[in-house]
Design a protein around this motif. Structure first.
Motif, PDB file in Angstrom:
ATOM      1  N   TRP A   1      -9.735  -5.445   0.742  1.00 24.27           N
ATOM      2  CA  TRP A   1      -8.338  -5.754   1.014  1.00 24.27           C
ATOM      3  C   TRP A   1      -8.222  -6.240   2.443  1.00 24.27           C
ATOM      4  CZ3 TRP A   1      -5.086  -5.627  -2.998  1.00 24.27           C
ATOM      5  CH2 TRP A   1      -5.456  -4.870  -4.116  1.00 24.27           C
TER       6      TRP A   1
ATOM      7  N   ASN B   1      -3.289   5.629  -0.653  1.00 26.37           N
ATOM      8  CA  ASN B   1      -4.555   4.886  -0.663  1.00 26.37           C
ATOM      9  C   ASN B   1      -4.642   3.918  -1.834  1.00 26.37           C
ATOM     10  OD1 ASN B   1      -5.565   6.097   1.643  1.00 26.37           O
ATOM     11  ND2 ASN B   1      -6.393   7.830   0.498  1.00 26.37           N
TER      12      ASN B   1
ATOM     13  N   TRP C   1      -0.705  -6.773   1.600  1.00 28.85           N
ATOM     14  CA  TRP C   1      -2.148  -6.955   1.607  1.00 28.85           C
ATOM     15  C   TRP C   1      -2.518  -7.930   0.499  1.00 28.85           C
ATOM     16  CZ3 TRP C   1      -4.996  -3.835   5.053  1.00 28.85           C
ATOM     17  CH2 TRP C   1      -4.257  -2.841   5.677  1.00 28.85           C
TER      18      TRP C   1
ATOM     19  N   TYR D   1      -3.042   0.386  -3.927  1.00 31.07           N
ATOM     20  CA  TYR D   1      -2.346  -0.885  -3.755  1.00 31.07           C
ATOM     21  C   TYR D   1      -1.644  -1.247  -5.053  1.00 31.07           C
ATOM     22  CZ  TYR D   1      -5.255  -1.268   0.379  1.00 31.07           C
ATOM     23  OH  TYR D   1      -5.859  -1.040   1.580  1.00 31.07           O
TER      24      TYR D   1
ATOM     25  N   LYS E   1       0.841  -1.192   0.000  1.00 27.99           N
ATOM     26  CA  LYS E   1       0.000   0.000   0.000  1.00 27.99           C
ATOM     27  C   LYS E   1       0.876   1.242   0.000  1.00 27.99           C
ATOM     28  CE  LYS E   1      -3.873   1.987   2.522  1.00 27.99           C
ATOM     29  NZ  LYS E   1      -4.754   1.839   3.700  1.00 27.99           N
TER      30      LYS E   1
END
Length: 92
Positions: free
Chosen positions: A74, A40, A63, A42, A37
């Motif tokens: 997530w 905000n 994640w 991924y 991450k």
């Protein structure tokens, strides 16, 4: 008396079946594609030990998506601090 015995046996069989289904081992998150991450967003992390490692620290390192049908879900997988590995090609 026979009806009670049949009901108890049926309940025991149903309980055994439901218990076996509920106890089915879940897939490990390490086998799923890993993401790191940044802000905000991924991004794909690559392969653990080849492209990145998780160093001992507090927090979430990588994640994964536990539900592939919901791209906005997530869940944390590995703990620690995300760190890229620099892999130089081998010299011939």
């Amino acid at each position: 008396m026979l009806k009670i015995k049949v009901c108890l046996i049926a309940a025991a069989i149903a309980g055994g079946v439901f218990g076996a289904i509920a106890h089915k081992p879940q897939a490990l998150c390490e086998g799923q594609p890993q993401y790191y991450k940044f802000g905000n967003t991924y991004f794909p992390a690559g392969e653990y030990g080849v492209h990145y490692v998780c160093q001992a620290a507090a927090g979430t390192c990588t994640w994964y998506q536990p539900n592939p049908f919901n791209p906005n879900s997530w869940a944390p997988c590995r703990t620690g601090a995300f760190s890229w590995l620099i892999n130089a090609p081998a010299k011939k």
